[in-house]
Design a protein around this motif. Structure first.
Motif, PDB file in Angstrom:
ATOM      1  N   ARG A 141      -4.628  -2.455  -2.438  1.00  0.00           N
ATOM      2  CA  ARG A 141      -4.926  -3.071  -1.124  1.00  0.00           C
ATOM      3  C   ARG A 141      -5.303  -4.571  -1.602  1.00  0.00           C
ATOM      4  O   ARG A 141      -4.914  -5.375  -1.082  1.00  0.00           O
ATOM      5  CB  ARG A 141      -5.885  -2.479  -0.340  1.00  0.00           C
ATOM      6  N   ASN A 191       1.110  -2.419   0.138  1.00  0.00           N
ATOM      7  CA  ASN A 191       0.100  -2.745  -0.934  1.00  0.00           C
ATOM      8  C   ASN A 191       0.557  -3.661  -2.029  1.00  0.00           C
ATOM      9  O   ASN A 191       1.802  -3.935  -2.057  1.00  0.00           O
ATOM     10  CB  ASN A 191      -0.254  -1.345  -1.490  1.00  0.00           C
ATOM     11  N   GLN A 217      -4.813   2.767  -4.411  1.00  0.00           N
ATOM     12  CA  GLN A 217      -4.008   3.394  -3.416  1.00  0.00           C
ATOM     13  C   GLN A 217      -3.153   4.372  -4.129  1.00  0.00           C
ATOM     14  O   GLN A 217      -2.123   3.724  -4.671  1.00  0.00           O
ATOM     15  CB  GLN A 217      -3.405   2.553  -2.422  1.00  0.00           C
ATOM     16  N   LEU A 259      -4.404   5.996   3.654  1.00  0.00           N
ATOM     17  CA  LEU A 259      -3.792   4.870   2.629  1.00  0.00           C
ATOM     18  C   LEU A 259      -2.669   4.217   3.448  1.00  0.00           C
ATOM     19  O   LEU A 259      -1.831   4.565   3.836  1.00  0.00           O
ATOM     20  CB  LEU A 259      -3.070   5.823   1.531  1.00  0.00           C
TER      21      LEU A 259
END
Length: 232
Positions: A95, A148, A109, A144
């Motif tokens: 992230r 990202n 992640q 999650l």
């Protein structure tokens, strides 16, 4: 008729961003190059296998990895009871990357398989990506976030969220028969630049497939393919 290529012919700069169908199945060494609109004649297969040509030789500042974003729309022959959009992510992401474009363990992640998002239809998914300011908190699973930055990459998947909003006619014409899948595939740059991203699409009860692919390595370019499924 699709152009038939071997791996040396397909994985060149000429076909960067193009997709090939592995008609003989996963792991095939024969690549059937897809055109914008292609009719696929299949027997009893319920899964189609493809590979993306992601040939790219990085320059300083490009990092060591990137990603391909894939959106798949499947037009089903029958009305669907569940129309939630799904999300999927492959590889390791983060992230908030640090200055070395890597993640500290607490914020890594990980990837996950296709997961339906409760109450998120295709229309709502598209609307979320055109709302300003962009808030992707609804696009998450098990804590999650879907969007990202790939570990080793320099561009996050939500750098241009509006590009995930798809004005495909089938969503309007057949809203109760069209399923949306959204996927992110991280890949590391190969030393020789011959990067490939494999993916598959399940076609049980499917009469047509449209999918779009984009990646930071292609700049502003987005590629779309429309496939008609013909049973033999």
């Amino acid at each position: 008729m699709s152009t038939v290529l071997n791996s040396d012919e397909f994985f060149t700069n000429e076909y960067s961003g193009r997709v090939a169908w592995l008609r003989e199945g996963e792991g095939s060494a024969t690549y059937y190059l897809l055109n914008d609109c292609t009719k696929l004649h299949v027997d009893r297969a319920e899964i189609l296998y493809f590979v993306v040509n992601a040939v790219f030789k990085p320059q300083p500042g490009d990092g060591t990895a990137s990603f391909v974003a894939l959106q798949v729309a499947r037009l089903q022959t029958q009305r669907q009871a569940a129309l939630e959009a799904t999300i999927e992510r492959k590889g390791t992401w983060c992230r908030k990357p640090n200055q070395q474009n890597a993640c500290d363990d607490p914020v890594e992640q990980k990837g996950f398989n296709q997961t339906a998002m409760p109450n998120i239809t295709a229309k709502k998914f598209f609307d979320l990506h055109t709302t300003s300011p962009f808030d992707d908190s609804a696009i998450a699973t098990r804590g999650l976030y879907w969007h990202n930055t790939p570990i080793g990459g320099v561009v996050p998947s939500n750098a241009r969220p509006e590009t995930y909003s798809w004005a495909l006619d089938t969503f309007a014409e057949y809203p109760d028969r069209t399923l949306l899948s959204n996927r992110l595939y991280r890949f590391e740059f190969a030393p020789n630049g011959d990067n490939e991203v494999p993916f598959d699409i399940r076609i049980r009860g499917t009469q047509a497939v449209s999918f779009r692919i984009k990646s930071p390595i292609w700049g502003e370019e987005t590629y779309q393919y429309d496939l008609q499924i013909r049973r033999r």
